[in-house]
Scaffold this motif. Structure first.
Motif, PDB file in Angstrom:
ATOM      1  N   LEU A 110       0.868  -1.182   0.000  1.00 29.45           N
ATOM      2  CA  LEU A 110       0.000   0.000   0.000  1.00 29.45           C
ATOM      3  C   LEU A 110       0.901   1.226   0.000  1.00 29.45           C
ATOM      4  O   LEU A 110       1.780   1.350   0.858  1.00 29.45           O
ATOM      5  CB  LEU A 110      -0.899   0.007   1.240  1.00 29.45           C
ATOM      6  N   ASP A 111       0.690   2.120  -0.964  1.00 27.45           N
ATOM      7  CA  ASP A 111       1.549   3.298  -1.045  1.00 27.45           C
ATOM      8  C   ASP A 111       0.971   4.465  -0.239  1.00 27.45           C
ATOM      9  O   ASP A 111      -0.102   4.358   0.361  1.00 27.45           O
ATOM     10  CB  ASP A 111       1.814   3.690  -2.499  1.00 27.45           C
ATOM     11  N   SER A 112       1.690   5.573  -0.235  1.00 21.22           N
ATOM     12  CA  SER A 112       1.278   6.752   0.532  1.00 21.22           C
ATOM     13  C   SER A 112       0.019   7.401  -0.032  1.00 21.22           C
ATOM     14  O   SER A 112      -0.595   8.243   0.615  1.00 21.22           O
ATOM     15  CB  SER A 112       2.417   7.772   0.586  1.00 21.22           C
ATOM     16  N   ASN A 113      -0.406   6.994  -1.241  1.00 23.36           N
ATOM     17  CA  ASN A 113      -1.654   7.485  -1.843  1.00 23.36           C
ATOM     18  C   ASN A 113      -2.802   6.501  -1.628  1.00 23.36           C
ATOM     19  O   ASN A 113      -3.825   6.598  -2.286  1.00 23.36           O
ATOM     20  CB  ASN A 113      -1.452   7.729  -3.340  1.00 23.36           C
ATOM     21  N   ASN A 114      -2.608   5.534  -0.738  1.00 22.69           N
ATOM     22  CA  ASN A 114      -3.607   4.499  -0.417  1.00 22.69           C
ATOM     23  C   ASN A 114      -3.996   3.656  -1.623  1.00 22.69           C
ATOM     24  O   ASN A 114      -5.154   3.284  -1.788  1.00 22.69           O
ATOM     25  CB  ASN A 114      -4.847   5.115   0.240  1.00 22.69           C
ATOM     26  N   LYS A 115      -3.023   3.329  -2.452  1.00 22.66           N
ATOM     27  CA  LYS A 115      -3.250   2.473  -3.612  1.00 22.66           C
ATOM     28  C   LYS A 115      -2.411   1.201  -3.442  1.00 22.66           C
ATOM     29  O   LYS A 115      -1.236   1.258  -3.103  1.00 22.66           O
ATOM     30  CB  LYS A 115      -2.837   3.198  -4.895  1.00 22.66           C
ATOM     31  N   TRP A 116      -3.039   0.027  -3.671  1.00 18.10           N
ATOM     32  CA  TRP A 116      -2.348  -1.258  -3.546  1.00 18.10           C
ATOM     33  C   TRP A 116      -1.594  -1.578  -4.825  1.00 18.10           C
ATOM     34  O   TRP A 116      -2.072  -1.319  -5.921  1.00 18.10           O
ATOM     35  CB  TRP A 116      -3.337  -2.384  -3.255  1.00 18.10           C
ATOM     36  N   ARG A 128       3.678   2.182   2.663  1.00 21.98           N
ATOM     37  CA  ARG A 128       3.149   2.353   4.019  1.00 21.98           C
ATOM     38  C   ARG A 128       2.875   1.020   4.698  1.00 21.98           C
ATOM     39  O   ARG A 128       3.088   0.866   5.886  1.00 21.98           O
ATOM     40  CB  ARG A 128       1.870   3.190   3.988  1.00 21.98           C
ATOM     41  N   GLU A 131       1.333  -6.280   2.767  1.00 15.02           N
ATOM     42  CA  GLU A 131       0.373  -7.343   3.096  1.00 15.02           C
ATOM     43  C   GLU A 131       0.874  -8.659   2.526  1.00 15.02           C
ATOM     44  O   GLU A 131       1.155  -8.755   1.339  1.00 15.02           O
ATOM     45  CB  GLU A 131      -1.000  -7.031   2.506  1.00 15.02           C
TER      46      GLU A 131
END
Length: 150
Positions: A110-116, A128, A131
């Motif tokens: 998950l990146d800092s833009n909340n995209k997997w 961030r 998983e």
């Protein structure tokens, strides 16, 4: 006749006890493997150096700082086993099998833009969360979320 009946009952009780003990030993070993796996994942990922992580279909590689030493680690799934390989000393890599008999493994970030992301390399954004998910016959679906400090 009474002695034969008592002997048969005793044998059955002993046989059942031995079977239960073996089942407990297997369960204990599987639990130990699961705890060891989750411990290594948590420790290695939370101590990522400069948020460097490389994610591919076969697993992921990280640079981790532990005990003031920079480690180059690779995790991969081979032959239904989760393998941790310390490649700090390229000539003498240390390989450790963490857990066996797994299937349907997946890793994503998950990146800092909340995209997997299922593929990851440095420069995309800041990671961030990592998983890790897999199936195990004794534990069902196991999912571990590891948060990365910024």
């Amino acid at each position: 006749m009474i002695f034969a009946i008592i002997s048969t009952l005793s044998y059955n009780a002993l046989h059942t006890s031995i079977k239960q003990q073996k089942a407990q030993e297997i369960h204990h070993q599987q639990l130990f493997e699961l705890q060891k796996t989750l411990h290594y994942l948590q420790r290695d990922i939370t101590q990522i150096y400069h948020q460097e992580i490389v994610l591919s279909k076969s697993g992921f590689g990280i640079t981790s700082i532990q005990n003031q030493k920079l480690l180059k680690l690779n995790y991969s799934v081979r032959e239904k086993k989760l393998i941790r390989q310390d490649q700090t000393d390229a000539q003498n890599p240390v390989t450790l099998t963490l857990i066996s008999d797994i299937s349907k493994g997946s890793i994503r970030v998950l990146d800092s833009n909340n995209k997997w992301h299922v593929n990851w390399h440095k420069g995309v954004a800041s990671p961030r969360v990592v998983e890790i998910k897999f199936e195990h016959p004794g534990w069902g679906e196991v999912k571990k979320l590891v948060f990365i400090d910024e």
